[in-house]
Design a protein around this motif. Structure first.
Motif, PDB file in Angstrom:
ATOM      1  N   LEU A 283       9.799  22.324  90.428  1.00 27.38           N
ATOM      2  CA  LEU A 283      10.230  23.250  92.065  1.00 27.38           C
ATOM      3  C   LEU A 283      10.982  23.092  93.531  1.00 27.38           C
ATOM      4  CD1 LEU A 283       7.226  25.195  91.507  1.00 27.38           C
ATOM      5  CD2 LEU A 283       8.600  25.899  90.274  1.00 27.38           C
ATOM      6  N   VAL A 284      10.397  21.670  93.394  1.00 29.07           N
ATOM      7  CA  VAL A 284      10.708  21.281  94.946  1.00 29.07           C
ATOM      8  C   VAL A 284      12.515  20.214  94.503  1.00 29.07           C
ATOM      9  CG1 VAL A 284      10.228  19.871  96.832  1.00 29.07           C
ATOM     10  CG2 VAL A 284       8.874  20.784  95.593  1.00 29.07           C
ATOM     11  N   THR A 285      12.601  20.132  93.232  1.00 27.36           N
ATOM     12  CA  THR A 285      13.422  19.070  93.356  1.00 27.36           C
ATOM     13  C   THR A 285      14.401  20.069  93.353  1.00 27.36           C
ATOM     14  OG1 THR A 285      12.085  17.542  92.106  1.00 27.36           O
ATOM     15  CG2 THR A 285      14.406  17.132  91.820  1.00 27.36           C
ATOM     16  N   PRO A 286      14.498  21.579  91.776  1.00 28.95           N
ATOM     17  CA  PRO A 286      15.515  22.258  92.007  1.00 28.95           C
ATOM     18  C   PRO A 286      16.328  22.615  93.253  1.00 28.95           C
ATOM     19  CG  PRO A 286      14.298  22.014  89.951  1.00 28.95           C
ATOM     20  CD  PRO A 286      13.767  21.227  90.867  1.00 28.95           C
ATOM     21  N   ALA A 287      14.954  23.116  93.906  1.00 24.38           N
ATOM     22  CA  ALA A 287      15.277  24.181  95.494  1.00 24.38           C
ATOM     23  C   ALA A 287      16.279  22.954  95.734  1.00 24.38           C
ATOM     24  CB  ALA A 287      13.833  24.110  96.206  1.00 24.38           C
ATOM     25  N   VAL A 288      15.864  21.835  96.160  1.00 23.32           N
ATOM     26  CA  VAL A 288      16.340  20.995  97.324  1.00 23.32           C
ATOM     27  C   VAL A 288      18.505  21.015  96.669  1.00 23.32           C
ATOM     28  CG1 VAL A 288      16.634  18.243  98.193  1.00 23.32           C
ATOM     29  CG2 VAL A 288      14.636  19.183  98.149  1.00 23.32           C
ATOM     30  N   LEU A 289      18.021  21.084  95.428  1.00 22.72           N
ATOM     31  CA  LEU A 289      19.320  20.670  95.128  1.00 22.72           C
ATOM     32  C   LEU A 289      19.998  22.074  95.128  1.00 22.72           C
ATOM     33  CD1 LEU A 289      21.172  18.568  93.538  1.00 22.72           C
ATOM     34  CD2 LEU A 289      20.621  19.892  91.081  1.00 22.72           C
ATOM     35  N   ILE A 290      19.162  23.395  94.952  1.00 23.30           N
ATOM     36  CA  ILE A 290      19.809  24.143  95.261  1.00 23.30           C
ATOM     37  C   ILE A 290      20.831  24.672  96.855  1.00 23.30           C
ATOM     38  CG2 ILE A 290      20.831  26.935  95.523  1.00 23.30           C
ATOM     39  CD1 ILE A 290      18.330  26.736  92.737  1.00 23.30           C
ATOM     40  N   TRP A 291      19.839  23.800  97.345  1.00 19.17           N
ATOM     41  CA  TRP A 291      19.756  23.851  99.284  1.00 19.17           C
ATOM     42  C   TRP A 291      21.470  23.249  99.322  1.00 19.17           C
ATOM     43  CZ3 TRP A 291      18.407  20.372 102.673  1.00 19.17           C
ATOM     44  CH2 TRP A 291      18.489  20.055 103.833  1.00 19.17           C
ATOM     45  N   MET A 292      21.016  22.118  99.009  1.00 21.78           N
ATOM     46  CA  MET A 292      22.349  21.303  98.881  1.00 21.78           C
ATOM     47  C   MET A 292      23.827  21.601  98.682  1.00 21.78           C
ATOM     48  SD  MET A 292      21.658  18.077 100.118  1.00 21.78           S
ATOM     49  CE  MET A 292      22.742  17.537 100.113  1.00 21.78           C
ATOM     50  N   PHE A 293      23.648  22.554  97.347  1.00 25.51           N
ATOM     51  CA  PHE A 293      24.896  23.378  97.032  1.00 25.51           C
ATOM     52  C   PHE A 293      25.402  24.116  97.799  1.00 25.51           C
ATOM     53  CE2 PHE A 293      26.801  25.973  94.226  1.00 25.51           C
ATOM     54  CZ  PHE A 293      28.170  25.742  94.177  1.00 25.51           C
ATOM     55  N   ARG A 294      24.104  25.214  98.170  1.00 24.88           N
ATOM     56  CA  ARG A 294      24.744  26.142  98.715  1.00 24.88           C
ATOM     57  C   ARG A 294      24.830  25.894 100.631  1.00 24.88           C
ATOM     58  NH1 ARG A 294      24.150  31.429  96.989  1.00 24.88           N
ATOM     59  NH2 ARG A 294      23.333  31.588  99.239  1.00 24.88           N
ATOM     60  N   ARG A 295      24.077  25.034 101.462  1.00 23.43           N
ATOM     61  CA  ARG A 295      24.203  24.840 102.798  1.00 23.43           C
ATOM     62  C   ARG A 295      24.920  23.363 102.844  1.00 23.43           C
ATOM     63  NH1 ARG A 295      20.424  28.195 105.139  1.00 23.43           N
ATOM     64  NH2 ARG A 295      20.369  30.218 104.458  1.00 23.43           N
ATOM     65  N   ARG A 296      25.156  22.252 102.186  1.00 20.18           N
ATOM     66  CA  ARG A 296      25.601  21.180 102.989  1.00 20.18           C
ATOM     67  C   ARG A 296      26.453  20.783 100.952  1.00 20.18           C
ATOM     68  NH1 ARG A 296      23.212  22.894 106.063  1.00 20.18           N
ATOM     69  NH2 ARG A 296      21.681  21.469 107.409  1.00 20.18           N
ATOM     70  N   SER A 297      26.997  21.481 101.306  1.00 20.85           N
ATOM     71  CA  SER A 297      28.689  21.397 100.391  1.00 20.85           C
ATOM     72  C   SER A 297      28.894  19.818 100.315  1.00 20.85           C
ATOM     73  CB  SER A 297      29.468  22.280  99.857  1.00 20.85           C
ATOM     74  OG  SER A 297      30.609  22.708 100.583  1.00 20.85           O
TER      75      SER A 297
ATOM     76  N   ALA B   8      28.042  17.153 100.964  1.00 23.28           N
ATOM     77  CA  ALA B   8      26.841  16.001  99.940  1.00 23.28           C
ATOM     78  C   ALA B   8      26.726  16.258  99.138  1.00 23.28           C
ATOM     79  CB  ALA B   8      26.153  15.769 101.116  1.00 23.28           C
ATOM     80  N   TYR B   9      27.063  17.641  98.393  1.00 28.60           N
ATOM     81  CA  TYR B   9      26.126  17.729  97.082  1.00 28.60           C
ATOM     82  C   TYR B   9      26.516  16.875  96.121  1.00 28.60           C
ATOM     83  CZ  TYR B   9      25.620  20.279  92.964  1.00 28.60           C
ATOM     84  OH  TYR B   9      24.746  20.356  91.716  1.00 28.60           O
ATOM     85  N   ARG B  10      27.503  17.158  95.915  1.00 24.98           N
ATOM     86  CA  ARG B  10      28.241  15.908  94.580  1.00 24.98           C
ATOM     87  C   ARG B  10      27.510  14.665  94.346  1.00 24.98           C
ATOM     88  NH1 ARG B  10      33.878  13.784  92.651  1.00 24.98           N
ATOM     89  NH2 ARG B  10      33.640  13.165  90.721  1.00 24.98           N
ATOM     90  N   ALA B  11      27.893  13.919  95.969  1.00 23.57           N
ATOM     91  CA  ALA B  11      26.903  12.347  96.195  1.00 23.57           C
ATOM     92  C   ALA B  11      25.158  12.062  95.923  1.00 23.57           C
ATOM     93  CB  ALA B  11      27.182  12.433  97.128  1.00 23.57           C
ATOM     94  N   ALA B  12      24.422  14.489  96.245  1.00 23.36           N
ATOM     95  CA  ALA B  12      23.210  13.820  95.870  1.00 23.36           C
ATOM     96  C   ALA B  12      22.959  14.570  94.249  1.00 23.36           C
ATOM     97  CB  ALA B  12      22.641  15.261  96.868  1.00 23.36           C
ATOM     98  N   ARG B  13      23.833  15.321  93.849  1.00 23.18           N
ATOM     99  CA  ARG B  13      23.486  15.071  92.729  1.00 23.18           C
ATOM    100  C   ARG B  13      24.124  14.024  91.656  1.00 23.18           C
ATOM    101  NH1 ARG B  13      28.130  15.021  89.234  1.00 23.18           N
ATOM    102  NH2 ARG B  13      29.119  17.266  89.978  1.00 23.18           N
ATOM    103  N   THR B  14      24.825  13.530  91.922  1.00 22.13           N
ATOM    104  CA  THR B  14      25.728  12.009  91.218  1.00 22.13           C
ATOM    105  C   THR B  14      23.722  11.010  91.381  1.00 22.13           C
ATOM    106  OG1 THR B  14      28.057  12.553  91.103  1.00 22.13           O
ATOM    107  CG2 THR B  14      26.740  10.782  90.529  1.00 22.13           C
ATOM    108  N   TRP B  15      23.853  10.971  92.751  1.00 24.38           N
ATOM    109  CA  TRP B  15      22.754   9.960  92.866  1.00 24.38           C
ATOM    110  C   TRP B  15      20.771  10.273  91.312  1.00 24.38           C
ATOM    111  CZ3 TRP B  15      19.411  10.408  97.651  1.00 24.38           C
ATOM    112  CH2 TRP B  15      18.239   9.356  97.861  1.00 24.38           C
ATOM    113  N   LEU B  16      20.826  11.706  91.883  1.00 25.32           N
ATOM    114  CA  LEU B  16      19.746  12.133  90.852  1.00 25.32           C
ATOM    115  C   LEU B  16      20.063  11.629  89.590  1.00 25.32           C
ATOM    116  CD1 LEU B  16      16.708  13.118  90.869  1.00 25.32           C
ATOM    117  CD2 LEU B  16      18.438  16.015  91.142  1.00 25.32           C
TER     118      LEU B  16
ATOM    119  N   TRP C  17      13.931  11.274  96.625  1.00 23.77           N
ATOM    120  CA  TRP C  17      14.963  11.837  96.267  1.00 23.77           C
ATOM    121  C   TRP C  17      15.429  13.313  98.121  1.00 23.77           C
ATOM    122  CZ3 TRP C  17      16.694  16.809  95.003  1.00 23.77           C
ATOM    123  CH2 TRP C  17      18.521  16.543  94.442  1.00 23.77           C
ATOM    124  N   CYS C  18      14.125  13.776  97.116  1.00 19.36           N
ATOM    125  CA  CYS C  18      13.825  14.847  98.332  1.00 19.36           C
ATOM    126  C   CYS C  18      14.063  14.988  99.317  1.00 19.36           C
ATOM    127  CB  CYS C  18      12.873  16.217  97.791  1.00 19.36           C
ATOM    128  SG  CYS C  18      13.122  17.090  95.973  1.00 19.36           S
TER     129      CYS C  18
END
Length: 316
Positions: free
Chosen positions: A91-105, A107-115, A186-187
């Motif tokens: 639950l928390v991991t997808p929520a943080v991923l969505i939060w990064m996509f919507r609010r911190r775009s 940094a999103y690509r680096a965060a997703r690639t890291w995960l 990661w979160c």
């Protein structure tokens, strides 16, 4: 965490959700399938688990036993811990991923690639070192499976944290490294780094620490599993930039191969109404303006023609 600005600039645009969802689904599907396919020999997994336990005792790092006894003796702690283990990971991991996509775009690509990179590294760890978790060791080693003890209070069965009847769909000997701890770290890093409210940053510190206590107290992981999970995330962070650069090179090559062949440019047609044809003297296209020079030239030509006509008449 890897620097995200350069990665975002190299991508050229913000990732689109309709391309991100299939990508994440495919990577997670490959991870889940690979985790099931790399089931090792049970006796080997048990040997690895006992070797880790012996090493921890030698280093005085064996915190699993007191934590497990605490959760076993206190349902008010054990039941919430089991719920946390069975749910927060998903639950928390997808929520943080969505939060990064919507609010911190940015940094999103680096965060997703890291995960994703760290998750695939974890799969390599499961392959190389299948490990029996403490809860599956023989009872003489002093561990109680709290998931089984409190299974009547949750949706999971006595066999694993999976829903009842689906324990056979999980690899219960994939304890090393602990991706529960890795994903929680990661979160935590992202919440601390990109959160603006103090409570969000505090959650970034608390969530990984609580996860470490939960995975050990429920006898699902050893302390060294948690350390290995953190190490996998560190390695994934170091590989993020090279992975992004490699992905960009692959994309540019695919675009070059799939780009349509340009059609040769033919001679442009003239947009002049006359199509480049010349008109005879005194002749003009209807509606076309004539300059003063043309008018004077036409008048001179008419006078000359009149004089030539008069000359024969005078001779007669």
């Amino acid at each position: 965490m890897p620097h995200a600005t350069a990665a975002t600039r190299s991508s050229g645009h913000r990732p689109r959700w309709w391309t991100e969802l299939p990508l994440i689904a495919v990577v997670y599907g490959l991870y889940s399938a690979g985790r099931l396919l790399v089931r090792g020999d049970v006796s080997t997994a048990v040997d690895h688990g006992l070797a880790i336990l012996d090493l921890e005792k030698a280093l005085h790092l064996n915190a699993e036993h007191p934590l497990n006894r605490l959760l076993t003796a206190n349902p008010a702690l054990g039941i919430p811990a089991d719920f946390a283990y069975a749910s927060l990971h998903y639950l928390v991991t997808p929520a943080v991923l969505i939060w990064m996509f919507r609010r911190r775009s940015a940094a999103y690509r680096a965060a997703r690639t890291w995960l994703m990179t760290s998750t695939l590294l974890g799969l390599i760890g499961f392959t190389l070192m299948p490990t029996c978790p403490p809860r599956l060791l023989d009872a003489r080693y002093g561990f109680v499976d709290t998931m089984a003890q409190y299974s009547a209070h949750g949706w999971w069965g006595a066999g694993a944290s999976a829903p009842r009847g689906l324990s056979g769909m999980t690899n219960q000997y994939a304890a090393m490294p602990s991706l529960h701890v890795g994903w929680a770290l990661w979160c935590g890093v992202l919440l601390w780094r990109h959160g603006r409210h103090p409570l969000i940053r505090a959650a970034g510190i608390a969530y990984p620490l609580i996860t470490v206590l939960v995975v050990m107290g429920t006898a699902n992981h050893y302390f060294l599993d948690a350390v290995a999970g953190a190490a996998v995330m560190a390695a994934g962070a170091l590989l993020t930039r090279p992975v992004i650069r490699m992905a960009d090179r692959v994309k540019s090559r695919l675009r070059a191969v799939l780009a349509p062949v340009p059609v040769p440019v033919t001679a442009k047609k003239s947009t002049i109404v006359s199509g480049g044809c010349k008109t005879s003297a005194g002749e003009r296209i209807p509606g076309q303006r004539t300059s003063s020079a043309d008018s004077s030239g036409a008048a001179t030509g008419s006078a000359a023609e009149a004089a030539s006509d008069d000359a024969p008449a005078a001779a007669r």
